[in-house]
Design a protein around this motif. Sequence first.
Motif, PDB file in Angstrom:
ATOM      1  N   ALA A   1       5.408  35.356  35.016  1.00  0.00           N
ATOM      2  CA  ALA A   1       5.127  33.932  35.197  1.00  0.00           C
ATOM      3  C   ALA A   1       4.034  33.441  34.259  1.00  0.00           C
ATOM      4  O   ALA A   1       4.090  32.302  33.771  1.00  0.00           O
ATOM      5  CB  ALA A   1       4.743  33.665  36.659  1.00  0.00           C
ATOM      6  N   ALA A   2       3.026  34.278  34.008  1.00  0.00           N
ATOM      7  CA  ALA A   2       1.916  33.866  33.140  1.00  0.00           C
ATOM      8  C   ALA A   2       2.401  33.572  31.724  1.00  0.00           C
ATOM      9  O   ALA A   2       1.986  32.594  31.103  1.00  0.00           O
ATOM     10  CB  ALA A   2       0.843  34.949  33.124  1.00  0.00           C
ATOM     11  N   LEU A   3       3.289  34.410  31.209  1.00  0.00           N
ATOM     12  CA  LEU A   3       3.812  34.194  29.867  1.00  0.00           C
ATOM     13  C   LEU A   3       4.706  32.953  29.834  1.00  0.00           C
ATOM     14  O   LEU A   3       4.619  32.133  28.914  1.00  0.00           O
ATOM     15  CB  LEU A   3       4.599  35.430  29.417  1.00  0.00           C
ATOM     16  CG  LEU A   3       5.124  35.422  27.980  1.00  0.00           C
ATOM     17  CD1 LEU A   3       3.980  35.300  26.988  1.00  0.00           C
ATOM     18  CD2 LEU A   3       5.927  36.690  27.706  1.00  0.00           C
ATOM     19  N   LEU A   4       5.552  32.798  30.848  1.00  0.00           N
ATOM     20  CA  LEU A   4       6.452  31.646  30.893  1.00  0.00           C
ATOM     21  C   LEU A   4       5.691  30.332  30.996  1.00  0.00           C
ATOM     22  O   LEU A   4       6.139  29.302  30.490  1.00  0.00           O
ATOM     23  CB  LEU A   4       7.421  31.779  32.075  1.00  0.00           C
ATOM     24  CG  LEU A   4       8.536  32.819  31.920  1.00  0.00           C
ATOM     25  CD1 LEU A   4       9.357  32.914  33.198  1.00  0.00           C
ATOM     26  CD2 LEU A   4       9.432  32.493  30.735  1.00  0.00           C
ATOM     27  N   SER A   5       4.521  30.367  31.661  1.00  0.00           N
ATOM     28  CA  SER A   5       3.751  29.129  31.820  1.00  0.00           C
ATOM     29  C   SER A   5       3.130  28.668  30.505  1.00  0.00           C
ATOM     30  O   SER A   5       2.728  27.512  30.375  1.00  0.00           O
ATOM     31  CB  SER A   5       2.660  29.320  32.876  1.00  0.00           C
ATOM     32  OG  SER A   5       1.645  30.189  32.407  1.00  0.00           O
TER      33      SER A   5
ATOM     34  N   GLN B   1       2.358  44.753  29.117  1.00  0.00           N
ATOM     35  CA  GLN B   1       2.421  44.467  27.681  1.00  0.00           C
ATOM     36  C   GLN B   1       2.584  42.972  27.432  1.00  0.00           C
ATOM     37  O   GLN B   1       1.997  42.424  26.494  1.00  0.00           O
ATOM     38  CB  GLN B   1       3.583  45.237  27.052  1.00  0.00           C
ATOM     39  CG  GLN B   1       3.352  46.736  26.967  1.00  0.00           C
ATOM     40  CD  GLN B   1       4.601  47.480  26.537  1.00  0.00           C
ATOM     41  OE1 GLN B   1       5.698  47.200  27.002  1.00  0.00           O
ATOM     42  NE2 GLN B   1       4.428  48.448  25.640  1.00  0.00           N
ATOM     43  N   GLN B   2       3.369  42.300  28.275  1.00  0.00           N
ATOM     44  CA  GLN B   2       3.517  40.854  28.143  1.00  0.00           C
ATOM     45  C   GLN B   2       2.177  40.147  28.354  1.00  0.00           C
ATOM     46  O   GLN B   2       1.858  39.184  27.658  1.00  0.00           O
ATOM     47  CB  GLN B   2       4.552  40.338  29.133  1.00  0.00           C
ATOM     48  CG  GLN B   2       5.977  40.777  28.827  1.00  0.00           C
ATOM     49  CD  GLN B   2       6.962  40.333  29.883  1.00  0.00           C
ATOM     50  OE1 GLN B   2       6.773  39.301  30.537  1.00  0.00           O
ATOM     51  NE2 GLN B   2       8.023  41.093  30.072  1.00  0.00           N
ATOM     52  N   ASP B   3       1.389  40.639  29.306  1.00  0.00           N
ATOM     53  CA  ASP B   3       0.065  40.045  29.545  1.00  0.00           C
ATOM     54  C   ASP B   3      -0.830  40.158  28.315  1.00  0.00           C
ATOM     55  O   ASP B   3      -1.729  39.336  28.114  1.00  0.00           O
ATOM     56  CB  ASP B   3      -0.615  40.735  30.733  1.00  0.00           C
ATOM     57  CG  ASP B   3      -0.045  40.283  32.068  1.00  0.00           C
ATOM     58  OD1 ASP B   3       0.566  39.200  32.115  1.00  0.00           O
ATOM     59  OD2 ASP B   3      -0.197  41.025  33.060  1.00  0.00           O
ATOM     60  N   GLY B   4      -0.587  41.182  27.483  1.00  0.00           N
ATOM     61  CA  GLY B   4      -1.415  41.385  26.306  1.00  0.00           C
ATOM     62  C   GLY B   4      -1.313  40.252  25.294  1.00  0.00           C
ATOM     63  O   GLY B   4      -2.216  40.073  24.465  1.00  0.00           O
ATOM     64  N   PHE B   5      -0.231  39.469  25.338  1.00  0.00           N
ATOM     65  CA  PHE B   5      -0.085  38.349  24.412  1.00  0.00           C
ATOM     66  C   PHE B   5      -0.951  37.152  24.807  1.00  0.00           C
ATOM     67  O   PHE B   5      -1.296  36.321  23.961  1.00  0.00           O
ATOM     68  CB  PHE B   5       1.383  37.897  24.351  1.00  0.00           C
ATOM     69  CG  PHE B   5       2.296  38.874  23.683  1.00  0.00           C
ATOM     70  CD1 PHE B   5       2.419  38.890  22.304  1.00  0.00           C
ATOM     71  CD2 PHE B   5       3.040  39.773  24.427  1.00  0.00           C
ATOM     72  CE1 PHE B   5       3.277  39.788  21.676  1.00  0.00           C
ATOM     73  CE2 PHE B   5       3.890  40.672  23.816  1.00  0.00           C
ATOM     74  CZ  PHE B   5       4.011  40.688  22.443  1.00  0.00           C
TER      75      PHE B   5
END
Length: 440
Positions: free
Chosen positions: A159-163, A130-134
Amino acid sequence: MADLFDRGDDDGPAPAAAAGPRPLADRLRPQSLAEVIGQEHVLGPDAPLGAMLASGNLSSLIFWGPPGVGKTTIARLLARETDLHFVQISAIFTGVPELRKVFEAAKIRHRNGQGTLLFVDEIHRFNKAQQDGFLPHMEDGTILLVGATTENPSFELNAALLSRAQVLVLERLDLAHLELLAQRAEKELGRALPLDARAREALLEMSDGDGRALLNLIEQVTGWTGEGKLTTADLQKRLTRRATLYDKSGEEHYNLISALHKSVRGSDPDAALYWLARMLAGGEEPRYLARRITRMAVEDIGLADMQAQRLCLDAWETYERLGSPEGELALAEAVIYLALAPKSNAAYGAYKAAMAAAKQSGSEPPPKIIRNAPTKLMKEQGYGAGYEYDHEAEDAFSGQNYFPDGMKRGVYYLPVDRGFERDLKKRVDWFAGLREKRGR
């Protein structure tokens, strides 16, 4: 459907309010970032968020901090000051279908020249997928994401969202900030709080750094109709102290046990008792504490005090026999003893050094002189040949080499000149002298 999640200022008339006055926390909600109490390290002119606003280059953000410190309020005000449409959702109540509708509505606004600030409360509740969906909507500018979490983003967000987002840490309000908030409440209410000086300070402490909790407590005391002012004793009767934040499986758990351990290591019994009490008050399992306290004796007191480990085990057994709350006193006594005991990690360091040497040397066999020779073949191979029985040697010390043949003799145990290890150091030095004297 997306409008069900909108909390924007341009959504049209608000629904009729329920009968009764608005809660004090809502009435005192800041109308600009300048009115926000606390968080100067984030909002100040030279602080990260202040610099972003000044440059007009606002990026996606993650607000990490305890409840009641302004995460939602700051996000709403950011949208207002940057002319972004504000949409608020909670990860607890929002699933993938609802998220898709939010994104579709944001795309329409984006095509019409209106940006969207999407505020996601409890963002850590979304799973990794779900985080990847953003991500695609953040990258193409459809949304500017502002997430709020009480959990460590390093562990809870991928990590992708934090980056793609900057993490800003919001701190619990200190007593000075809470006092300022109380003064604002008095101005809004048009009267002073009916508290004496000590009760006022106690009320601030009851909120535990949570501004919203403080305002809720203030609403409870403003109904006082008796004569005079409320005392601390009156508050204790009328109010329930806010439970301290403590997650027995989360980061706070590890922060507090680290604080307890380091206080013991630092020979501070008062600080050690405080952190022990904090964990017990938060509902920590006393058996876990008994185990960790025993570990402290092994790791940080070691052989400097031969009683420390035994005392911890006795305290552990006492707790098992008495249970709570009586048995917890035994754990407190063990903590005091450890904090005041002489400290040495020489045995711990020696063990780690020996483990490192064992891994490096591989499968080197013991020297033949100390191998058993139960068979004729082994004796013919020289097993046990030349072994000197230490009890028959001078000083009951032969000084033979017990390391593998060809391996340099290791020195791992380096006792300190404290506590009982002072005596052990004398023995180590004495044996080393005999070994050198005998050329071994």
